[in-house]
Scaffold this motif. Structure first.
Motif, PDB file in Angstrom:
ATOM      1  N   GLY A  64       0.693  -1.232   0.059  1.00 13.46           N
ATOM      2  CA  GLY A  64      -0.286   0.199   0.024  1.00 13.46           C
ATOM      3  C   GLY A  64       0.864   1.147  -0.247  1.00 13.46           C
ATOM      4  N   ASP A  65       1.940   1.612  -0.783  1.00 16.85           N
ATOM      5  CA  ASP A  65       3.045   2.489  -0.609  1.00 16.85           C
ATOM      6  C   ASP A  65       2.395   3.658  -1.948  1.00 16.85           C
ATOM      7  OD1 ASP A  65       6.183   1.692  -0.229  1.00 16.85           O
ATOM      8  OD2 ASP A  65       4.717  -0.515  -0.841  1.00 16.85           O
ATOM      9  N   ARG A  66       1.507   3.518  -2.086  1.00 16.54           N
ATOM     10  CA  ARG A  66       0.941   4.946  -2.638  1.00 16.54           C
ATOM     11  C   ARG A  66       0.317   5.625  -1.590  1.00 16.54           C
ATOM     12  NH1 ARG A  66       0.464   6.294  -7.873  1.00 16.54           N
ATOM     13  NH2 ARG A  66      -1.855   7.357  -7.819  1.00 16.54           N
ATOM     14  N   ALA A  67      -0.793   4.827  -1.169  1.00 19.81           N
ATOM     15  CA  ALA A  67      -1.609   4.858  -0.301  1.00 19.81           C
ATOM     16  C   ALA A  67      -0.644   5.703   0.985  1.00 19.81           C
ATOM     17  CB  ALA A  67      -2.371   3.842   0.445  1.00 19.81           C
ATOM     18  N   LEU A  68       0.017   5.290   1.465  1.00 19.55           N
ATOM     19  CA  LEU A  68       1.008   5.969   2.164  1.00 19.55           C
ATOM     20  C   LEU A  68       1.168   6.861   2.144  1.00 19.55           C
ATOM     21  CD1 LEU A  68       1.785   5.011   5.996  1.00 19.55           C
ATOM     22  CD2 LEU A  68       4.166   4.086   4.467  1.00 19.55           C
ATOM     23  N   LEU A  69       2.281   7.181   1.184  1.00 19.35           N
ATOM     24  CA  LEU A  69       2.513   8.315   0.613  1.00 19.35           C
ATOM     25  C   LEU A  69       2.256   9.183   0.543  1.00 19.35           C
ATOM     26  CD1 LEU A  69       5.023   6.736  -2.289  1.00 19.35           C
ATOM     27  CD2 LEU A  69       5.798   7.277   0.517  1.00 19.35           C
ATOM     28  N   SER A  70       1.162   9.076   0.413  1.00 19.38           N
ATOM     29  CA  SER A  70      -0.058  10.513  -0.089  1.00 19.38           C
ATOM     30  C   SER A  70      -0.911  10.877   1.171  1.00 19.38           C
ATOM     31  CB  SER A  70      -2.258  10.063  -0.567  1.00 19.38           C
ATOM     32  OG  SER A  70      -2.637  10.464  -1.200  1.00 19.38           O
ATOM     33  N   ALA A  71      -0.805   9.430   2.472  1.00 17.82           N
ATOM     34  CA  ALA A  71      -1.201  10.332   3.878  1.00 17.82           C
ATOM     35  C   ALA A  71       0.031  10.576   4.119  1.00 17.82           C
ATOM     36  CB  ALA A  71      -1.512   8.621   4.339  1.00 17.82           C
ATOM     37  N   ALA A  72       1.198  10.853   3.719  1.00 15.15           N
ATOM     38  CA  ALA A  72       2.518  11.268   5.017  1.00 15.15           C
ATOM     39  C   ALA A  72       2.163  12.433   3.673  1.00 15.15           C
ATOM     40  CB  ALA A  72       3.947   9.861   3.876  1.00 15.15           C
ATOM     41  N   LEU A  73       2.354  12.855   2.811  1.00 12.43           N
ATOM     42  CA  LEU A  73       1.918  14.009   2.241  1.00 12.43           C
ATOM     43  C   LEU A  73       1.163  14.870   3.115  1.00 12.43           C
ATOM     44  CD1 LEU A  73       2.130  13.913  -1.610  1.00 12.43           C
ATOM     45  CD2 LEU A  73       3.335  14.715  -0.422  1.00 12.43           C
ATOM     46  N   SER A  74      -0.121  14.842   3.190  1.00 16.23           N
ATOM     47  CA  SER A  74      -1.111  15.817   3.996  1.00 16.23           C
ATOM     48  C   SER A  74      -0.719  15.433   5.679  1.00 16.23           C
ATOM     49  CB  SER A  74      -2.294  14.374   4.248  1.00 16.23           C
ATOM     50  OG  SER A  74      -3.265  14.764   2.851  1.00 16.23           O
ATOM     51  N   LEU A  75       0.115  14.756   6.063  1.00 21.10           N
ATOM     52  CA  LEU A  75       0.156  14.701   7.352  1.00 21.10           C
ATOM     53  C   LEU A  75       1.769  15.765   7.655  1.00 21.10           C
ATOM     54  CD1 LEU A  75      -0.091  11.371   9.356  1.00 21.10           C
ATOM     55  CD2 LEU A  75      -0.951  13.738   9.379  1.00 21.10           C
ATOM     56  N   GLU A  76       2.468  15.430   6.066  1.00 20.14           N
ATOM     57  CA  GLU A  76       3.720  16.702   6.628  1.00 20.14           C
ATOM     58  C   GLU A  76       3.045  18.193   6.177  1.00 20.14           C
ATOM     59  OE1 GLU A  76       7.536  17.391   3.764  1.00 20.14           O
ATOM     60  OE2 GLU A  76       5.814  17.330   2.883  1.00 20.14           O
ATOM     61  N   ALA A  77       2.223  18.582   5.422  1.00 24.04           N
ATOM     62  CA  ALA A  77       0.790  19.861   5.536  1.00 24.04           C
ATOM     63  C   ALA A  77       0.658  20.250   6.756  1.00 24.04           C
ATOM     64  CB  ALA A  77       0.829  19.346   4.388  1.00 24.04           C
ATOM     65  N   LEU A  78       0.085  19.196   7.138  1.00 28.37           N
ATOM     66  CA  LEU A  78      -0.510  19.668   8.548  1.00 28.37           C
ATOM     67  C   LEU A  78       0.276  19.495   9.641  1.00 28.37           C
ATOM     68  CD1 LEU A  78      -3.220  19.916  10.339  1.00 28.37           C
ATOM     69  CD2 LEU A  78      -2.603  17.012  10.855  1.00 28.37           C
ATOM     70  N   PHE A  79       1.404  18.903  10.256  1.00 28.01           N
ATOM     71  CA  PHE A  79       2.921  20.055  10.925  1.00 28.01           C
ATOM     72  C   PHE A  79       3.734  20.676  10.532  1.00 28.01           C
ATOM     73  CE2 PHE A  79       2.949  14.385  11.403  1.00 28.01           C
ATOM     74  CZ  PHE A  79       2.387  14.738  12.589  1.00 28.01           C
ATOM     75  N   ALA A  80       3.230  21.019   9.283  1.00 28.14           N
ATOM     76  CA  ALA A  80       3.831  22.067   8.753  1.00 28.14           C
ATOM     77  C   ALA A  80       2.911  23.676   9.719  1.00 28.14           C
ATOM     78  CB  ALA A  80       3.962  22.244   7.733  1.00 28.14           C
ATOM     79  N   SER A  81       1.609  23.128   9.396  1.00 27.37           N
ATOM     80  CA  SER A  81       0.540  24.408   9.519  1.00 27.37           C
ATOM     81  C   SER A  81       0.939  24.685  11.188  1.00 27.37           C
ATOM     82  CB  SER A  81      -0.161  23.913   8.770  1.00 27.37           C
ATOM     83  OG  SER A  81      -1.200  22.732  10.251  1.00 27.37           O
ATOM     84  N   MET A  82       1.045  23.452  11.700  1.00 33.19           N
ATOM     85  CA  MET A  82       1.020  24.221  13.336  1.00 33.19           C
ATOM     86  C   MET A  82       2.542  24.408  13.674  1.00 33.19           C
ATOM     87  SD  MET A  82      -1.328  21.120  14.415  1.00 33.19           S
ATOM     88  CE  MET A  82      -0.672  19.740  13.853  1.00 33.19           C
ATOM     89  N   PRO A  83       2.586  25.522  14.922  1.00 35.37           N
ATOM     90  CA  PRO A  83       4.475  26.065  15.532  1.00 35.37           C
ATOM     91  C   PRO A  83       4.677  24.925  16.238  1.00 35.37           C
ATOM     92  CG  PRO A  83       2.341  27.715  15.504  1.00 35.37           C
ATOM     93  CD  PRO A  83       1.554  26.747  14.984  1.00 35.37           C
ATOM     94  N   ALA A  84       3.603  23.869  16.934  1.00 32.48           N
ATOM     95  CA  ALA A  84       4.716  22.817  17.950  1.00 32.48           C
ATOM     96  C   ALA A  84       5.102  21.589  16.996  1.00 32.48           C
ATOM     97  CB  ALA A  84       3.195  21.950  18.608  1.00 32.48           C
ATOM     98  N   THR A  85       4.574  21.134  15.399  1.00 30.07           N
ATOM     99  CA  THR A  85       5.343  20.518  14.993  1.00 30.07           C
ATOM    100  C   THR A  85       5.950  21.138  13.287  1.00 30.07           C
ATOM    101  OG1 THR A  85       3.240  20.137  14.220  1.00 30.07           O
ATOM    102  CG2 THR A  85       3.573  19.019  16.086  1.00 30.07           C
ATOM    103  N   ARG A  86       6.175  21.981  13.380  1.00 25.88           N
ATOM    104  CA  ARG A  86       6.882  22.137  12.137  1.00 25.88           C
ATOM    105  C   ARG A  86       8.347  21.950  12.248  1.00 25.88           C
ATOM    106  NH1 ARG A  86       5.364  28.901  12.427  1.00 25.88           N
ATOM    107  NH2 ARG A  86       3.024  28.665  12.109  1.00 25.88           N
ATOM    108  N   PRO A  87       9.003  21.675  11.248  1.00 31.64           N
ATOM    109  CA  PRO A  87      10.038  20.776  10.933  1.00 31.64           C
ATOM    110  C   PRO A  87      11.345  21.747  11.349  1.00 31.64           C
ATOM    111  CG  PRO A  87       8.340  20.492   8.818  1.00 31.64           C
ATOM    112  CD  PRO A  87       8.126  21.486   9.817  1.00 31.64           C
ATOM    113  N   LEU A  88      11.904  21.560  12.143  1.00 31.13           N
ATOM    114  CA  LEU A  88      13.064  22.071  12.868  1.00 31.13           C
ATOM    115  C   LEU A  88      14.360  22.182  11.860  1.00 31.13           C
ATOM    116  CD1 LEU A  88      13.981  20.584  15.910  1.00 31.13           C
ATOM    117  CD2 LEU A  88      12.097  22.344  15.525  1.00 31.13           C
ATOM    118  N   THR A  89      15.182  23.575  12.113  1.00 29.64           N
ATOM    119  CA  THR A  89      16.298  23.946  10.755  1.00 29.64           C
ATOM    120  C   THR A  89      17.487  23.585  12.098  1.00 29.64           C
ATOM    121  OG1 THR A  89      15.152  24.806   9.742  1.00 29.64           O
ATOM    122  CG2 THR A  89      17.431  25.180   9.230  1.00 29.64           C
ATOM    123  N   PRO A  90      18.781  23.011  12.029  1.00 27.91           N
ATOM    124  CA  PRO A  90      19.561  22.880  12.679  1.00 27.91           C
ATOM    125  C   PRO A  90      20.326  24.693  12.990  1.00 27.91           C
ATOM    126  CG  PRO A  90      20.484  21.994  11.347  1.00 27.91           C
ATOM    127  CD  PRO A  90      19.307  22.038  10.834  1.00 27.91           C
TER     128      PRO A  90
END
Length: 480
Positions: free
Chosen positions: A419-445
């Motif tokens: 189910g790789d396609r479905a998982l990658l599709s879900a990951a795209l959505s969760l990545e965008a959700l995490f980026a939209s919230m200050p507490a879960t945005r990706p960090l930069t060293p």
């Protein structure tokens, strides 16, 4: 672009030790040719001119494949591994090899040839393993893409610790003709990148069948070309903080539950799921030991003194196996797969933490205890990821802000078998959700802080040749 990467590497890699051997002269020639193709409007592929790193367990023609073992310092590859050849055909430029634990054994990228790789957010802490050099190089923006591989979590664990994306595909996605046991799905190759778009770009270049890998069959070459974010409001998410019964550090439990709470209002369902699928640890012990025997001790008569403690421990386990043990493990893996399939009838993805403890000092081989439970062998602390490997399906780690220690915190998504396609599709959505919230945005060293730490990562590192973990004997013929 190549000059920018090399400049950044020259300034900051001495403080991280993510990269081992370099391909600079050839890379400059290839970059010049790429510049000319782009100027003429005729790029050779979608990665034309993109600098990449290759894990030091995968062959690059003209560079040594040392596997972090002193006896392999002079093991110069004559031809590219298939994954590297496919990336080159897409136009990628190999800049350097990336650091690993010796023979990829363990979750800490330290070996007696190259030393240790530090975490870009704190070089005194581990970057993870076995694709630790790749993860650190990505997080530090040394290179935009790197290769990895995964048996018990080697793509996912370092990605989580370094705040990047690591994807373990189903066994049929990326051909792996170098796999010692060609019919075993436990070890796979996969891409690593800083974000999902980059990862998908790389995946499209490396996916596909090969006659040398019996797990792969010819498929549509464009099967990953049109992946778009899933409708997050329709996602059915199951979650488990500990895979049913694993020890997990209290800070990790709190951080994971915070991610679950952040996701829940945005998806269709977000419910706990029972992940007690069988005797997963004993099953993995046997399958892993079997693969190490195949790679390092096929006759059963050789000395393992030339290997480090971790490889020796796995070979020792394998030498104690019986035919009944092996048969039981393959039967149990099948039962685990079928139970997992039943769980995913009700959920699109299963959400878990990726790492059970915060990043620890790199001089520590592995955590001896978690929540008071002793780790009976060096890889037991990787159970959150290696249990997912048993199902043979896809798994991916996404960055989701910081943990209590201020270092990156990654969440792991498991998908259905094939189910790789479905998982990658879900990951795209969760990545965008995490980026939209200050507490879960990706960090930069902040690499200036990394540089100021002045940590010596290149000192020779040795371990007792036959250390099996805590010194106790692991009885794989009974429950572990």
């Amino acid at each position: 672009m190549l000059d920018a990467c090399l400049d950044r590497i020259a300034r900051y890699d001495p403080s991280l030790n993510a990269l081992t051997t370099f391909n600079t002269e050839r890379a400059r020639v290839e970059a010049s040719a790429s510049t000319q193709r782009w100027a003429a409007g005729r790029p050779c592929g979608p990665l034309d001119g993109v600098p990449i790193g290759v894990k030091d367990m995968q062959d690059v023609a003209g560079l040594p494949t040392t596997n972090g073992n002193p006896l392999m310092r002079g093991n110069v590859a004559e031809q590219d591994a298939l994954i590297v050849a496919r990336l080159r055909r897409a136009g990628a430029i190999v800049v350097a090899k990336t650091n690993v634990p010796e023979f990829g054994a363990g979750g800490n990228s330290v070996n007696p040839v190259w030393g240790a790789t530090g975490n870009p957010y704190d070089p005194t802490r581990i970057a993870g393993g076995s694709s630790g050099g790749s993860a650190a190089a990505l997080a530090a923006s040394f290179l935009p893409l790197c290769t990895g591989s995964d048996t018990g979590g080697s793509l996912r664990l370092p990605a989580a610790l370094c705040g990047v994306v690591g994807y373990r595909p189903s066994g049929d996605v990326v051909a792996h003709p170098g796999r010692p046991l060609g019919w075993s799905v436990i070890s796979v190759l996969g891409p690593m990148a800083r974000n999902m778009d980059d990862l998908l770009l790389m995946l499209r270049a490396i996916q596909g069948a090969d006659a040398g890998d019996p797990l792969t069959v010819p498929t549509d070459p464009a099967r990953f070309d049109d992946i778009t974010p899933a409708d997050i409001g329709g996602l059915r998410v199951g979650y488990s903080v500990d895979f049913g019964d694993l020890p997990v550090d209290p800070d990790v439990r709190v951080a994971f539950q915070a991610r679950v709470k952040a996701i829940a209002p945005h998806v269709a369902t977000c419910e706990p799921v029972d992940m007690n699928l069988g005797q997963m640890d004993r099953c993995f012990d046997i399958l892993r030991a079997e693969s190490f025997v195949a790679a390092f001790d096929a006759t059963g008569e050789g000395s393992v003194d030339q290997f480090g403690a971790h490889v020796a421990a796995n070979v020792a386990l394998g030498r104690g196996l019986s035919f009944r043990d092996r048969a039981w493990a393959h039967l149990e893996q099948t039962r685990i797969l079928r139970r997992f399939r039943e769980r995913t009838d009700d959920f699109d993805i299963i959400l878990l933490p990726t790492v059970p403890v915060p990043a620890f000092p790199w001089r520590q081989s592995y955590p001896a205890r978690i929540e008071g439970q002793e780790m009976d062998i060096y890889y037991r602390w990787l159970a959150l990821t290696y249990r997912g490997s048993l199902m043979g399906g896809p798994a991916i780690t996404l960055p989701s802000g910081a943990g209590a220690d201020g270092l990156p915190f990654g969440v792991q998504l498991l998908g259905r078998l094939q189910g790789d396609r479905a998982l990658l599709s879900a990951a795209l959505s969760l990545e965008a959700l995490f980026a939209s919230m200050p507490a879960t945005r990706p960090l930069t060293p902040d690499l200036k802080l990394t540089l100021s730490a002045q940590v010596d990562l290149k000192s020779p590192v040795t371990h007792p040749p036959h250390e099996t973990g805590t010194g106790q004997t692991i009885q794989v013929g009974s429950a572990v």
